[in-house]
Design a protein around this motif. Structure first.
Motif, short mmCIF file in Angstrom:
data_model
loop_
_atom_site.label_atom_id
_atom_site.label_comp_id
_atom_site.label_asym_id
_atom_site.label_seq_id
_atom_site.Cartn_x
_atom_site.Cartn_y
_atom_site.Cartn_z
N VAL A 238 0.82 -1.20 0.00
CA VAL A 238 0.00 0.00 0.00
C VAL A 238 0.86 1.26 0.00
O VAL A 238 0.44 2.32 -0.45
CB VAL A 238 -0.97 0.00 1.19
CG1 VAL A 238 -0.24 0.14 2.51
CG2 VAL A 238 -2.01 1.09 1.06
N ARG A 338 -0.39 4.24 -2.74
CA ARG A 338 -1.43 3.75 -3.65
C ARG A 338 -2.80 4.16 -3.12
O ARG A 338 -3.20 3.74 -2.03
CB ARG A 338 -1.36 2.23 -3.77
CG ARG A 338 -0.03 1.69 -4.25
CD ARG A 338 -0.14 0.21 -4.53
NE ARG A 338 1.16 -0.41 -4.70
CZ ARG A 338 1.35 -1.68 -5.05
NH1 ARG A 338 0.29 -2.46 -5.24
NH2 ARG A 338 2.57 -2.18 -5.19
N TYR A 340 -6.51 3.76 -3.21
CA TYR A 340 -7.45 2.72 -3.62
C TYR A 340 -8.88 3.10 -3.27
O TYR A 340 -9.12 3.82 -2.28
CB TYR A 340 -7.14 1.40 -2.90
CG TYR A 340 -6.02 0.58 -3.49
CD1 TYR A 340 -6.23 -0.24 -4.60
CD2 TYR A 340 -4.75 0.59 -2.92
CE1 TYR A 340 -5.22 -1.01 -5.12
CE2 TYR A 340 -3.72 -0.18 -3.44
CZ TYR A 340 -3.97 -0.98 -4.55
OH TYR A 340 -2.95 -1.75 -5.08
N GLU A 342 -11.30 1.56 -1.47
CA GLU A 342 -11.42 0.48 -0.49
C GLU A 342 -11.78 1.09 0.85
O GLU A 342 -11.62 2.28 1.07
CB GLU A 342 -10.13 -0.34 -0.39
CG GLU A 342 -8.94 0.45 0.13
CD GLU A 342 -7.66 -0.36 0.18
OE1 GLU A 342 -7.60 -1.43 -0.46
OE2 GLU A 342 -6.71 0.05 0.87
N PRO A 350 -12.57 -3.92 -1.10
CA PRO A 350 -12.70 -3.02 -2.26
C PRO A 350 -14.06 -2.33 -2.27
O PRO A 350 -15.06 -2.88 -1.81
CB PRO A 350 -12.56 -3.97 -3.45
CG PRO A 350 -11.86 -5.17 -2.91
CD PRO A 350 -12.30 -5.31 -1.49
N ASP A 384 -9.05 -4.09 -10.77
CA ASP A 384 -8.39 -3.62 -9.56
C ASP A 384 -8.92 -2.24 -9.19
O ASP A 384 -9.10 -1.37 -10.05
CB ASP A 384 -6.88 -3.54 -9.82
CG ASP A 384 -6.10 -3.21 -8.56
OD1 ASP A 384 -5.71 -4.15 -7.86
OD2 ASP A 384 -5.91 -2.01 -8.29
N PRO A 385 -9.16 -1.99 -7.89
CA PRO A 385 -9.79 -0.72 -7.48
C PRO A 385 -8.81 0.43 -7.27
O PRO A 385 -9.14 1.41 -6.60
CB PRO A 385 -10.46 -1.10 -6.17
CG PRO A 385 -9.57 -2.14 -5.59
CD PRO A 385 -9.05 -2.94 -6.76
N MET A 386 -7.61 0.35 -7.85
CA MET A 386 -6.67 1.46 -7.68
C MET A 386 -7.15 2.70 -8.43
O MET A 386 -7.53 2.62 -9.60
CB MET A 386 -5.27 1.09 -8.17
CG MET A 386 -4.24 2.18 -7.91
SD MET A 386 -2.65 1.87 -8.70
CE MET A 386 -2.11 0.47 -7.74
N LYS A 389 -1.62 6.43 -8.21
CA LYS A 389 -0.39 6.29 -7.44
C LYS A 389 0.18 7.70 -7.25
O LYS A 389 0.43 8.40 -8.23
CB LYS A 389 0.62 5.41 -8.17
CG LYS A 389 0.12 4.00 -8.41
CD LYS A 389 1.18 3.08 -9.00
CE LYS A 389 1.83 3.64 -10.24
NZ LYS A 389 2.61 2.61 -10.97
N THR A 418 -12.53 5.56 -0.04
CA THR A 418 -11.12 5.42 -0.37
C THR A 418 -10.27 5.31 0.89
O THR A 418 -10.74 5.51 2.00
CB THR A 418 -10.61 6.61 -1.20
OG1 THR A 418 -10.53 7.76 -0.36
CG2 THR A 418 -11.51 6.88 -2.39
#
Length: 666
Positions: A238, A338, A340, A342, A350, A384-386, A389, A418
């Motif tokens: 993370v 990162r 996310y 989530e 997520p 993917d829930p990204m 960055k 998030t």
């Protein structure tokens, strides 16, 4: 160099590759699923081809379809990014057979590292230290359990193929081994199509340190120093940094040379990462080699000044490495956070939803943002829930950390839940600032990193009220301008009332509590009756949900995002959600029936272990959901009897759906 490259990926890595290609004058071809028709990576590339429906197995994992697109579009090479087909030896070999350059290592190197068990045997021969464990071919449960007994608990079950925390389970007791083994095998099969596992000693206070390596086709190999990736949740990174805190030059050279030996042992070409687990005393062991570019590669770029994607393109085109080992210098310190979609309060599960508001810090040589989304995009269950960055650089670790804290404060996301608040708490934690990192850092400091939610402050309530009244003023002014009589008193919003104090009361729901704020209209400002006392408020609305406020002479800027009755207030790096509601409806909302268990996220039911009428005990596993390549086990919250089960294996569920109901024992 290539004239045209197909990018066989999506999201931020597809965008990141496209930008380097554009700088080098290389035309790019995007591929996209039906769900990504309007995605950022589609717009960034010179052309884009639809390859299938939303599920990855029907689009981004269709290697044959992607190769067909490359051939028909005239692409000379395929960059796989990371994930999806990036470590698929069959796809790399199919590219070669079709006359297309695979921008990655040879298929044989991918195969050598694709099996963790085989990789460890190769590393042992190359003199790279290994974690004690069982990496054998016998996959019988009894053999694996016996190996765990020999190693000594706690142990770690890991998928033999793949990585990213999928198919990985810590086991502390022999009686839990069979259950965790079954779960690890399911995840491994779903993520990699291979349910083989290995068993290793679980190190109690390890650090996760990886070394970036690069090799060309003419025998040169170098390392570009190390990254510390110890801060993880669910065995997934993370926050990463380079260089690793506390790393001595001697240990850096030792790990770097071991990583280069690992790459040379398999005839590696291109970018790769050798991952080590390190003990507090400095001993380190080989974990795995990722035969691709890593998500966290930007921190290495920040401390070396090199573009690793450009290196990949040049090496794949047959050129030697751009730098020798002696020419590579480590400068300053970098962090990557990162961001996310989530929920840290819900075990980092997520989240999905539309991004209603996205505001990022200014970028430059010291701040970089890699993202594949824009405001208005949807974070779906399929990928993917990204979200992004966030990468920062400083002269040293302290300077970089200050810059990270400031940049996180300026990073605003409203829509899906998030982890931004969590990242801010992490970057501000004294132990993290001191470099006291290990893979158990989040669990060790969970109470301070994920504290209980605090009630909305007077400042938050004042900003919410001010934004609402300013919005009403703007709408009234707009109506007046469009009317036949813009000076009519019926367009006024001053709250004037004959023989009475002109005021209005707003009612808010604040995480279960009701708060009423009365606003008295005064010339040029509002007098707000807040829980902590009176406040004079005035301000103006700006663009992109911004508000410039003056609260009792204190001037500040914030964001207030409105979605129906829901207000999200972002101020001073904090996020708070309120609902502006009608007090007459309080208590009339639909409630979840007592005894029911609901889905914590949208996903697919992959296992149901009980049936109606079964007697269960508190903590017993009842059902397993899978979403975004992660499993979540639904457990009984009480002793009782299963009244009904609403979903079967293979069925889709939405977040909040009632999965089953338990009648509690008297």
């Amino acid at each position: 160099m290539f004239d045209k490259v197909l990018i066989a990926n999506r999201g931020e890595i597809a965008c990141r590759v496209a930008l380097t290609c554009r700088r080098l004058g290389i035309r790019t071809v995007a591929v996209y699923s039906e769900a990504d028709a309007h995605a950022r990576h589609v717009d960034l590339c010179d052309e884009a081809w639809l390859i299938g429906p939303a599920p990855a197995r029907e689009s981004y994992l269709r290697g044959g379809r992607i190769i067909d697109v490359a051939l028909h579009s005239g692409a000379q090479a395929i960059h796989p990014g990371y994930g999806f087909l990036s470590e698929n030896a069959g796809f790399a070999r199919a590219c070669e057979e079709a006359g297309i350059v695979f921008i990655g290592p040879p298929a044989a190197a991918i195969e050598a590292m694709g099996s963790k068990s085989a990789a460890k045997a190769i590393m042992a021969d190359a003199g790279v230290p290994l974690v004690p464990g069982y990496h054998g071919a016998d996959q019988e449960e009894s053999r694996l359990a016996a190996a765990a007994d020999e190693i000594g608990y706690p142990v770690l079950i890991k998928a033999s193929a793949g990585g990213g925390g999928k198919g990985m389970r810590r086991v502390d007791r022999p009686e839990d081994f069979a259950r965790e083994l079954a779960a690890a095998r399911r995840e491994a099969s779903a993520s990699f199509g291979d349910d083989r596992v290995l068993v290793e000693k679980y190190l109690l206070h390890p650090r996760h340190i990886e070394v970036q390596v690069f090799a060309d086709g003419v025998g040169n190999a170098v390392h570009l120093f190390e990254r510390d990736c110890s801060v993880q949740r669910r065995h997934q990174k993370v926050l990463e940094e380079a260089p690793a805190p506390g790393m001595t030059e001697a240990r850096r050279n030792e790990m770097g040379q071991a990583a280069v030996r690992a790459a040379q042992a398999i005839g590696y070409v291109g970018a790769g990462t050798v991952e080590f687990i390190a003990e507090p005393d400095g001993r380190f062991y080989f974990m795995e080699m990722n035969t691709r570019l890593q998500v966290e590669h930007p921190v290495t770029e920040m401390i070396t000044g090199e573009d690793l994607v450009e290196w990949q393109l040049r090496v794949a085109a047959g050129a030697p490495l751009p730098r020798e080992q002696s020419a590579l210098e480590l400068q300053g310190h970098a962090f990557e956070a990162r961001i996310y979609a989530e929920d840290p309060d819900n075990d980092f599960l997520p989240a999905t939803g539309r991004i209603r508001h996205l505001r990022t810090p200014e970028t430059g040589s010291d701040v970089r943002i890699d993202t594949g989304v824009r405001e208005g995009d949807e974070v779906s269950v399929h990928y993917d829930p990204m979200i992004a960055k966030l990468v920062v650089w400083g002269d040293d670790r302290s300077a970089a950390l200050r810059r990270l804290r400031h940049a996180l404060t300026d990073f605003e996301v409203v829509g899906p839940t998030t982890n931004t608040a969590f990242l801010k708490a992490l970057a501000a934690h004294p132990a993290f600032a001191a470099g006291e990192v290990e893979t158990g850092f989040i669990e060790q400091h969970r109470d301070t990193l994920i504290p209980e939610r605090e009630p909305a402050s007077d400042r938050v309530l004042a900003l919410a009220c001010l934004a609402e009244f300013l919005r009403i003023d703007e709408e009234a002014a707009d109506r007046a301008a469009r009317s036949g009589d813009p000076y009519s008193p019926w367009h006024h919003t001053t709250g004037w009332v004959l023989n009475d104090d002109n005021h209005h009361t707003l009612h808010f729901r604040d995480d279960g509590r009701d708060v009423a704020v009365t606003a008295h209209y005064r010339p040029g400002h509002y007098l707000l009756e807040l829980p902590g006392g009176e406040t004079r408020a005035r301000g103006t609305l700006g663009r992109e949900d911004r508000i410039q406020a003056d609260l009792d002479g204190v001037r500040l800027t914030a964001s207030v995002v409105r979605d129906g009755p829901h207000l999200t207030i972002l101020c001073d790096g904090h996020v708070h959600e309120l609902v502006c509601h009608d007090p007459l409806t309080v208590g009339m909302e639909d409630e979840v029936r007592e005894g029911s268990l609901t889905a914590p996220m949208p996903g697919t039911v992959i296992s149901v272990t009980i049936a109606e009428g079964d007697t269960v005990t508190e903590g017993q596993a009842l059902m397993v959901l899978e979403a975004m390549k992660m499993e979540y086990t639904i457990k009984a919250t009480t002793d009782g009897v299963i009244e009904h089960v609403n979903f079967a294996e293979g069925e889709q569920v939405t977040e909040g759906a009632e999965l089953l109901a338990i009648r509690a024992e008297d």
